[in-house]
Design a protein around this motif. Structure first.
Motif, mmCIF file in Angstrom:
data_model
loop_
_atom_site.group_PDB
_atom_site.id
_atom_site.type_symbol
_atom_site.label_atom_id
_atom_site.label_comp_id
_atom_site.label_asym_id
_atom_site.label_seq_id
_atom_site.Cartn_x
_atom_site.Cartn_y
_atom_site.Cartn_z
ATOM 1 N N ARG A 85 0.851 -1.187 0.000
ATOM 2 C CA ARG A 85 0.000 0.000 0.000
ATOM 3 C C ARG A 85 0.882 1.230 0.000
ATOM 4 O O ARG A 85 2.018 1.182 0.455
ATOM 5 C CB ARG A 85 -0.899 0.007 1.246
ATOM 6 C CG ARG A 85 -0.114 0.062 2.559
ATOM 7 C CD ARG A 85 -0.999 -0.259 3.753
ATOM 8 N NE ARG A 85 -0.386 0.019 5.046
ATOM 9 C CZ ARG A 85 0.297 -0.859 5.768
ATOM 10 N NH1 ARG A 85 0.506 -2.078 5.319
ATOM 11 N NH2 ARG A 85 0.805 -0.514 6.932
ATOM 12 N N LYS A 86 0.336 2.323 -0.537
ATOM 13 C CA LYS A 86 1.054 3.586 -0.502
ATOM 14 C C LYS A 86 0.650 4.316 0.778
ATOM 15 O O LYS A 86 -0.533 4.447 1.074
ATOM 16 C CB LYS A 86 0.705 4.436 -1.726
ATOM 17 C CG LYS A 86 1.362 3.978 -3.011
ATOM 18 C CD LYS A 86 2.883 4.156 -3.022
ATOM 19 C CE LYS A 86 3.344 5.586 -2.927
ATOM 20 N NZ LYS A 86 3.081 6.398 -4.124
ATOM 21 N N ILE A 87 1.643 4.802 1.526
ATOM 22 C CA ILE A 87 1.355 5.577 2.732
ATOM 23 C C ILE A 87 1.859 7.005 2.513
ATOM 24 O O ILE A 87 2.984 7.208 2.026
ATOM 25 C CB ILE A 87 2.038 4.972 3.982
ATOM 26 C CG1 ILE A 87 1.590 3.524 4.207
ATOM 27 C CG2 ILE A 87 1.725 5.795 5.221
ATOM 28 C CD1 ILE A 87 2.044 2.938 5.531
ATOM 29 N N GLU A 88 1.001 7.961 2.823
ATOM 30 C CA GLU A 88 1.414 9.361 2.788
ATOM 31 C C GLU A 88 1.801 9.736 4.211
ATOM 32 O O GLU A 88 0.997 9.559 5.139
ATOM 33 C CB GLU A 88 0.259 10.266 2.321
ATOM 34 C CG GLU A 88 -0.449 9.787 1.047
ATOM 35 C CD GLU A 88 0.495 9.676 -0.142
ATOM 36 O OE1 GLU A 88 1.348 10.552 -0.312
ATOM 37 O OE2 GLU A 88 0.371 8.672 -0.886
ATOM 38 N N ILE A 89 3.019 10.253 4.406
ATOM 39 C CA ILE A 89 3.427 10.629 5.753
ATOM 40 C C ILE A 89 3.863 12.096 5.785
ATOM 41 O O ILE A 89 4.355 12.636 4.797
ATOM 42 C CB ILE A 89 4.562 9.725 6.306
ATOM 43 C CG1 ILE A 89 5.868 9.905 5.538
ATOM 44 C CG2 ILE A 89 4.138 8.260 6.278
ATOM 45 C CD1 ILE A 89 7.028 9.170 6.181
ATOM 46 N N LYS A 90 3.617 12.721 6.948
ATOM 47 C CA LYS A 90 3.963 14.134 7.099
ATOM 48 C C LYS A 90 4.607 14.313 8.463
ATOM 49 O O LYS A 90 4.008 13.974 9.490
ATOM 50 C CB LYS A 90 2.690 14.974 7.000
ATOM 51 C CG LYS A 90 2.916 16.462 7.118
ATOM 52 C CD LYS A 90 1.578 17.190 6.988
ATOM 53 C CE LYS A 90 1.725 18.656 7.285
ATOM 54 N NZ LYS A 90 0.417 19.326 7.308
ATOM 55 N N ASP A 91 5.833 14.831 8.457
ATOM 56 C CA ASP A 91 6.547 15.075 9.713
ATOM 57 C C ASP A 91 5.778 16.133 10.506
ATOM 58 O O ASP A 91 5.590 17.254 10.019
ATOM 59 C CB ASP A 91 7.969 15.559 9.403
ATOM 60 C CG ASP A 91 8.842 15.576 10.640
ATOM 61 O OD1 ASP A 91 8.315 15.918 11.726
ATOM 62 O OD2 ASP A 91 10.042 15.251 10.526
ATOM 63 N N ILE A 92 5.346 15.767 11.702
ATOM 64 C CA ILE A 92 4.496 16.670 12.482
ATOM 65 C C ILE A 92 5.242 17.955 12.821
ATOM 66 O O ILE A 92 4.676 19.049 12.751
ATOM 67 C CB ILE A 92 3.990 15.972 13.769
ATOM 68 C CG1 ILE A 92 3.074 14.801 13.398
ATOM 69 C CG2 ILE A 92 3.240 16.959 14.672
ATOM 70 C CD1 ILE A 92 2.772 13.862 14.538
ATOM 71 N N LYS A 149 1.821 -3.925 10.079
ATOM 72 C CA LYS A 149 0.474 -4.201 9.576
ATOM 73 C C LYS A 149 0.556 -4.709 8.136
ATOM 74 O O LYS A 149 -0.186 -4.284 7.262
ATOM 75 C CB LYS A 149 -0.379 -2.937 9.641
ATOM 76 C CG LYS A 149 -1.578 -3.096 10.527
ATOM 77 C CD LYS A 149 -2.386 -1.853 10.744
ATOM 78 C CE LYS A 149 -2.518 -0.917 9.568
ATOM 79 N NZ LYS A 149 -3.486 0.159 9.825
ATOM 80 N N GLU B 341 2.379 12.214 10.781
ATOM 81 C CA GLU B 341 0.957 11.996 10.486
ATOM 82 C C GLU B 341 0.889 11.064 9.300
ATOM 83 O O GLU B 341 1.618 11.272 8.320
ATOM 84 C CB GLU B 341 0.311 13.324 10.051
ATOM 85 C CG GLU B 341 -0.299 14.131 11.170
ATOM 86 C CD GLU B 341 -0.821 15.461 10.639
ATOM 87 O OE1 GLU B 341 -0.874 16.390 11.440
ATOM 88 O OE2 GLU B 341 -1.146 15.555 9.427
ATOM 89 N N VAL B 342 0.061 10.034 9.355
ATOM 90 C CA VAL B 342 0.056 9.084 8.238
ATOM 91 C C VAL B 342 -1.362 8.837 7.729
ATOM 92 O O VAL B 342 -2.340 8.988 8.467
ATOM 93 C CB VAL B 342 0.686 7.721 8.631
ATOM 94 C CG1 VAL B 342 2.135 7.874 8.998
ATOM 95 C CG2 VAL B 342 -0.059 7.084 9.774
ATOM 96 N N SER B 343 -1.453 8.475 6.455
ATOM 97 C CA SER B 343 -2.745 8.075 5.894
ATOM 98 C C SER B 343 -2.498 7.091 4.746
ATOM 99 O O SER B 343 -1.442 7.134 4.105
ATOM 100 C CB SER B 343 -3.527 9.294 5.383
ATOM 101 O OG SER B 343 -2.836 9.885 4.316
ATOM 102 N N SER B 344 -3.460 6.204 4.539
ATOM 103 C CA SER B 344 -3.332 5.228 3.455
ATOM 104 C C SER B 344 -4.692 4.601 3.197
ATOM 105 O O SER B 344 -5.671 4.903 3.884
ATOM 106 C CB SER B 344 -2.338 4.126 3.830
ATOM 107 O OG SER B 344 -2.954 3.192 4.700
ATOM 108 N N ALA B 347 -6.097 2.063 6.327
ATOM 109 C CA ALA B 347 -6.443 2.596 7.647
ATOM 110 C C ALA B 347 -5.218 2.960 8.492
ATOM 111 O O ALA B 347 -5.292 3.007 9.712
ATOM 112 C CB ALA B 347 -7.336 1.625 8.426
ATOM 113 N N ASP B 348 -4.073 3.235 7.843
ATOM 114 C CA ASP B 348 -2.929 3.708 8.627
ATOM 115 C C ASP B 348 -3.273 5.066 9.214
ATOM 116 O O ASP B 348 -3.825 5.936 8.545
ATOM 117 C CB ASP B 348 -1.681 3.835 7.737
ATOM 118 C CG ASP B 348 -1.134 2.477 7.345
ATOM 119 O OD1 ASP B 348 -0.542 1.836 8.220
ATOM 120 O OD2 ASP B 348 -1.326 2.061 6.183
#
Lengths: 238, 397
Positions: A85-92, A149, B341-344, B347-348
């Motif tokens: 899956r592709k995860i978009e992450i953003k450094d808080i 996961k 902050e994560v999204s996928s 449900a990440d």
């Protein structure tokens, strides 16, 4: 008396010959079958280096290729399987944003293998972590234990499976690193499909391989390195 | 009516009616399993985020409590208290019944329950699930031997060592159940060594409560009333165990709340998570602790009806706590990228949703049905009803 002895001798000879002829094909088949498993060598450690600076938000090519290769539906409901899956992450704190693929990290010390009650989860000699679909009883303990996961449970009956990639309702599955392709000397589907060559696949143990040279020369991290599971997948540019 | 043979007092029609009701629960559970088998777990509320659902809440309650009901026999055999000794056979029967119910639910919830033989023949020595296969089957054997030593007069000299063996085994069993969660390295809700002792103390409280409910029912059925002294001792002990388990739960949450990395999880479980925060405070704290403790220890209360009500509330609180612990613990997003902050699509970074469905609810209730049937038949065919005469005689010795 002599006559009887000679008869007995020829009978024994004939029997031994017949037995040899009967067993020989089986022995040869046994060797052929054994020969197929000789692929996984502990001298090899398959791994990936993912360059997050090359991975683009919105690009889903690796996911699509994985679904096609492994016969997944591509649906993303809560009960659908997603091996990558592709995860978009953003450094808080800094606001820096990245997009990256997440899949089984093929740990050296995989928690899924430790917790599996039936040894269905196992690690091949070459570091690929797999599920034996014939042994999995579907307890889902590995899904609880995986820090990434990475695993999915097959919630529904399956149709139109890829013969190279057996799956089964009621069992757990995850990225196989396209083991069926790797054993033929081909790249995993995601690595081959990435339009930006962001996924580099290779043997981490071979000092002359491209992946080993790159891992030596550029900064890369393992996800949740604090857990000391030594994943085979590393990320660059994080 | 002969008071010394309580079986004759069992009201036959109602008995068979109740047994049939228990059987119906089991049948409905089996039908649910058939549906889950043919259509897959998609018909449950479980998914790839909440992988263990309501069946596990029921199963873990039954398994923990199966160990807890043995308090009564342990106090009798190991600590030599005659009033408890008279109740030890009933405790043993209840333990076997609840263990059977819990294990059946756990087994039938598997993705491939037909492969149970694989689980029995392929033991991974590093898996606590595999250890539990040994611990759970050993528990059946240990309690069965213990019951034999209590019910067969010639075996009576072995009753104490057998009781001691069961005493040790139940600690191992509940430790094994707690460790299932302790060994989960990456989940915020789990992965802490406090869980096995917490489970052991919770088993004490829940086991006393279930024992009390069953004992009260048997006494009411037989028109008997429980000796006041015994009642007083047992309710006080139950109260102490309830407070002790509350202490463990408090320490578990306090430790989490102290770690910056765990604060978000605690905020979710205790304040914002729906329905987990409400279940925790209203279900576990108020219904499962405050009210039962009032009913047990308030000077104006503490009579038999109050103790029965307290026991039922403790059981309700147990279910609330396990729901929060097992399902709430999985609903909170796994921290794969701390500090991001994560999204996928998987449900990440999102709270996982879970709506229990009817089939999984019926499967869980079926486990209670199995425990009920085993207990009801056991009491009917063998001498499991506590004999106060024995107790007084033993007390006089």
């Amino acid at each position: 008396m002599n006559q009887v002895d000679l008869q007995r001798r020829s009978f024994l000879k004939a029997s031994a010959g017949a037995a040899a002829i009967a067993i020989a094909p089986g022995m040869m088949l046994y060797q052929v079958a054994n020969g197929q498993t000789a692929g996984a060598s502990s001298k090899v450690r398959w791994g990936m280096l993912i360059d997050t600076t090359q991975c683009k938000t919105g690009c889903n090519e690796c996911v699509t290729a994985c679904n096609r290769e492994n016969g997944l539906s591509g649906k993303t409901g809560p009960t659908d399987s997603q091996w990558i899956r592709k995860i978009e992450i953003k450094d808080i704190s800094s606001g820096r944003e990245l997009s990256l693929p997440m899949m089984c990290q093929h740990c050296e010390h995989p928690p899924c293998v430790d917790v599996c009650p039936t040894n269905a989860s196992f690690k091949r000699a070459d570091g690929i972590v797999l599920v034996d679909k014939h042994r999995c009883i579907g307890c889902r303990y590995c899904m609880m234990a995986c820090p990434y996961k990475a695993r999915s449970f097959v919630h529904e009956p399956l149709h139109d499976q890829n013969p190279d990639v057996p799956r089964g309702k009621g069992t757990v599955e995850s990225c196989t690193l396209c083991v069926h392709r790797v054993d033929e000397g081909r790249l995993p589907a995601c690595a081959e499909a990435c339009p930006n060559q962001a996924i580099l696949f290779g043997d981490l143990n071979d000092p002359d391989s491209e992946i080993a040279r790159k891992v030596r020369s550029v900064a890369s991290v393992q996800i949740r390195a604090d857990l000391q599971l030594n994943p085979g997948v590393r990320y660059q540019g994080m | 009516m002969a008071m010394n043979s309580p079986f004759q007092l069992l009201r036959s029609h109602l008995y068979y009616g109740l047994l049939a009701a228990g059987g119906l629960l089991v049948l409905m559970a089996l039908y649910s399993v058939h549906l889950m088998e043919s259509q897959g777990h998609v018909i449950t509320g479980m998914n790839n985020q909440i992988v263990w659902g309501l069946p596990h809440v029921f199963a873990i309650f039954l398994i923990i409590t199966a160990s807890g009901v043995l308090n009564v026999s342990s106090i009798g055999s190991v600590f030599n208290k005659p009033a408890y000794k008279a109740r030890a056979p009933l405790a043993g029967l209840l333990s076997i019944a609840m263990l059977a119910g819990g294990l059946t639910v756990l087994m039938l919830d598997l993705g491939r329950p037909d492969r149970i033989i694989v689980a029995a023949t392929n033991i991974n020595p590093t898996s606590v699930f595999a250890w539990n296969v040994v611990l759970y089957s050993g528990m059946f054997a240990a309690v069965a031997v213990y019951l034999w030593t209590m019910m067969e007069k010639r075996m009576a000299p072995w009753s104490k060592p057998a009781g001691f063996m069961v005493f040790v085994w139940r600690f191992l069993l509940t430790t094994g159940t707690g460790v299932i969660f302790s060994f989960l390295v990456a989940r915020q809700a789990y992965g802490t060594a406090i869980l096995p002792p917490m489970f052991i103390v919770m088993s004490f409280a829940w086991g006393m409560a279930v024992f009390h409910v069953v004992q009260s029912s048997i006494y009411a059925w037989n028109n008997k009333s429980l000796d006041e002294y015994v009642q007083h001792r047992m309710k006080n002990l139950m109260g102490v165990f309830v407070m002790a388990s509350l202490y463990f739960v408090a320490v578990y949450h306090l430790t989490n709340a102290y770690f910056a990395r765990q604060i978000e999880f605690e905020r979710f479980i205790l304040l914002e998570g729906d329905p987990y925060a409400m279940l925790f405070w209203l279900g576990y704290i108020v219904l499962g602790n405050v009210l039962p403790l009032l009913l047990i220890f308030h000077p104006a209360l503490g009579k038999s009806r109050c103790v029965l009500a307290a026991s039922l509330l403790i059981v309700a609180g147990a279910f609330a706590l396990l729901y929060v612990f097992i399902i709430g613990g999985q609903a909170f997003p796994l921290s794969i990228f701390p500090g991001y902050e994560v999204s996928s699509t998987f449900a990440d970074g999102a709270i996982a949703q879970y709506q229990p469905s009817l089939p999984e609810m019926l499967l869980g209730i079926g486990g209670i049905g199995i425990a009920f049937i085993i207990t009801a038949i056991g009491i009917r065919v063998l001498d499991f009803v506590p004999q106060e005469i024995q107790k007084s005689a033993a007390a006089a010795e």
